[in-house]
Design a protein around this motif. Structure first.
Motif, mmCIF file in Angstrom:
data_model
loop_
_atom_site.group_PDB
_atom_site.id
_atom_site.type_symbol
_atom_site.label_atom_id
_atom_site.label_comp_id
_atom_site.label_asym_id
_atom_site.label_seq_id
_atom_site.Cartn_x
_atom_site.Cartn_y
_atom_site.Cartn_z
ATOM 1 N N ARG A 178 5.151 -2.701 5.317
ATOM 2 C CA ARG A 178 5.455 -3.981 4.673
ATOM 3 C C ARG A 178 4.455 -4.350 3.583
ATOM 4 N N LYS A 179 3.311 -3.658 3.517
ATOM 5 C CA LYS A 179 2.279 -4.053 2.567
ATOM 6 C C LYS A 179 2.135 -3.115 1.377
ATOM 7 N N ALA A 180 2.422 -1.842 1.533
ATOM 8 C CA ALA A 180 2.125 -0.881 0.471
ATOM 9 C C ALA A 180 3.387 -0.220 -0.058
ATOM 10 N N ALA A 197 1.589 0.843 -8.374
ATOM 11 C CA ALA A 197 1.270 0.898 -6.948
ATOM 12 C C ALA A 197 0.763 -0.476 -6.524
ATOM 13 N N ILE A 198 1.223 -0.948 -5.362
ATOM 14 C CA ILE A 198 0.878 -2.281 -4.866
ATOM 15 C C ILE A 198 0.460 -2.178 -3.406
ATOM 16 N N TYR A 199 -0.590 -2.923 -3.053
ATOM 17 C CA TYR A 199 -0.973 -3.040 -1.651
ATOM 18 C C TYR A 199 -1.346 -4.496 -1.372
ATOM 19 N N ASP A 251 -3.469 -14.409 2.494
ATOM 20 C CA ASP A 251 -2.654 -13.384 1.838
ATOM 21 C C ASP A 251 -3.357 -12.887 0.571
ATOM 22 N N TRP A 252 -3.211 -11.621 0.271
ATOM 23 C CA TRP A 252 -3.823 -11.055 -0.924
ATOM 24 C C TRP A 252 -3.070 -9.788 -1.325
ATOM 25 N N SER A 253 -3.254 -9.369 -2.570
ATOM 26 C CA SER A 253 -2.655 -8.125 -3.055
ATOM 27 C C SER A 253 -3.513 -7.545 -4.161
ATOM 28 N N ILE A 254 -3.418 -6.238 -4.331
ATOM 29 C CA ILE A 254 -4.044 -5.557 -5.455
ATOM 30 C C ILE A 254 -3.044 -4.555 -5.994
#
Length: 402
Positions: free
Chosen positions: A334-336, A359-361, A372-375
């Motif tokens: 669900r995250k990457a 690319a997303i994580y 919540d966070w993302s890079i």
């Protein structure tokens, strides 16, 4: 919820609206000296509570939601007013499902009066753009920006299927210490019926290819059907500044977000559109719940006189765009995920394609929760006559790559 507590809640509703009376308490287990004696007697006389066949009230027993709904239904029959009606509306909203089962009709806007969700965000971003200038004026342009946005997104539940959704943005520039815009960006009605979703109004348009083509809104409607496989058809009008034809030329000086007829895009010389565009679109997408391959395809037909320029087509008379796009990727939970997309405008002769890989994580979303966070990272190329209104505020500018 105990019966004595429920009784007092109902007593708030019918207590002042019913005729004052002093009736004998019919329940053997509520003596005259009991703290709830008067309330229970009043409710019994009004027919709100009935007790049990052995003449007891059993106020120390937990009651079911269905039993509470029965009391609320009987209180509603008394037609209370003022503060009592407001209290009853709150109770009716809480026990709406049980009241429906009892066949008690609750007016829709009263039924969902407490179902307004308030959300939003305050976001600050620092940006430093370094852009190669136009070929006739070589060199580089450097621009630093300090924008922030306050976004307010209330949602109101109308009934079990329909919600009203809005988005209001206030933008400002920290560098200039001045506000730049404030207004209603989106506002639409959304209906959900199992695997069917309907949207009507000022609707967001964001494609499944990470915004390679669109990040904005249009006035019209769309219908989406499916679960993991989703098919969407949409149609309406785009605002005048979302579509215009022309290759990008970069000027010596930065012209700002609203400098004359210069559109915000790293100093682009392309003029803004002067009238709305007609748009029709189709989208088919497959997305697994957790792990696996995902992908899809879309097509958008656009008609706009602003496309009639020799920087869009060789003859300068083409007023249509036919943009198709494909995207694919892989989800690692669900995250990457990693993915990419490609798009092409079959009607344009210049800057007629776009592509991206990314690319997303993380778990950051439009309405994030604390923690919540993302890079993410990637590479994009935005053809001006293909990615008419792509995501460009946070990364690559339109008409550029990087």
């Amino acid at each position: 919820m105990k019966k004595t507590t429920a009784a007092l809640a109902a007593a708030l509703v019918v207590g002042t609206s019913s005729t004052t009376f002093a009736a004998a308490n019919p329940f053997s287990d509520v003596p005259a000296g009991h703290w709830a004696y008067q309330s229970v007697a009043k409710l019994a006389a009004a027919g709100v509570v009935e007790g049990y066949g052995d003449g007891t009230y059993r106020g120390d027993r937990n009651i079911t939601r269905y039993e509470m709904a029965q009391m609320v239904a009987k209180a509603m029959a008394k037609n209370p007013t003022g503060a009592n009606k407001a209290e009853l509306d709150r109770l009716a909203a809480e026990f709406r499902d049980e009241l429906d089962a009892l066949g008690v009709r609750v007016a829709e806007l009263e039924k969902y009066a407490d179902k307004v969700i308030w959300s939003g965000k305050l976001e600050y971003t620092y940006k430093s753009h370094r852009t190669d200038r136009y070929k006739n004026n070589p060199g580089r342009t450097k621009v630093n920006q300090d924008p922030f946005v306050f976004r307010f997104s209330p949602t109101m539940e109308v009934n079990d299927h329909w919600t009203l959704r809005t988005r209001i943005d206030a933008n400002a520039d920290m560098n200039k210490d001045a506000g730049e815009s404030f207004g209603l960006i989106r506002g639409w009605a959304q209906g959900n019926y199992d695997n069917l979703e309907i949207k009507v109004g000022r609707v967001p348009i964001i494609t499944n290819d990470e915004g390679l083509l669109w990040d904005g809104e249009y006035t019209g409607g769309e219908v989406t059907f499916g679960n993991k496989f989703k098919f969407m058809v949409m149609g309406g009008r785009l605002s005048s500044n979302m579509v215009s034809g022309g290759r990008r030329g970069y000027k010596t000086e930065w012209n700002g977000a609203n400098g004359g007829d210069i559109e915000f895009a790293g100093g682009s010389t392309r003029e803004k559109g002067s009238d709305p565009s007609t748009i029709v679109g189709f989208n088919l997408q497959y997305t697994p719940e957790d792990y696996g391959l995902y992908g899809g395809a879309s097509y958008y037909f656009i008609k706009d006189d602003d496309l009639k320029t020799t920087e869009y087509s060789k003859n300068g008379k083409e007023d249509k765009a036919g943009v198709w796009a494909v995207n694919a990727g892989y989800k690692f939970g669900r995250k990457a995920r990693i993915g990419g997309g490609y798009a092409n405008n079959t009607k344009a002769d210049y800057e007629d394609y776009s592509w991206m890989a990314q690319a997303i994580y993380g778990n950051y979303a439009d309405n994030p929760k604390r923690g919540d966070w993302s890079i993410w990272g990637g590479y994009k190329l935005y053809g001006t006559n293909t990615s008419f209104n792509a995501i460009s505020w946070d990364d690559v500018l339109l008409g550029s790559k990087g």
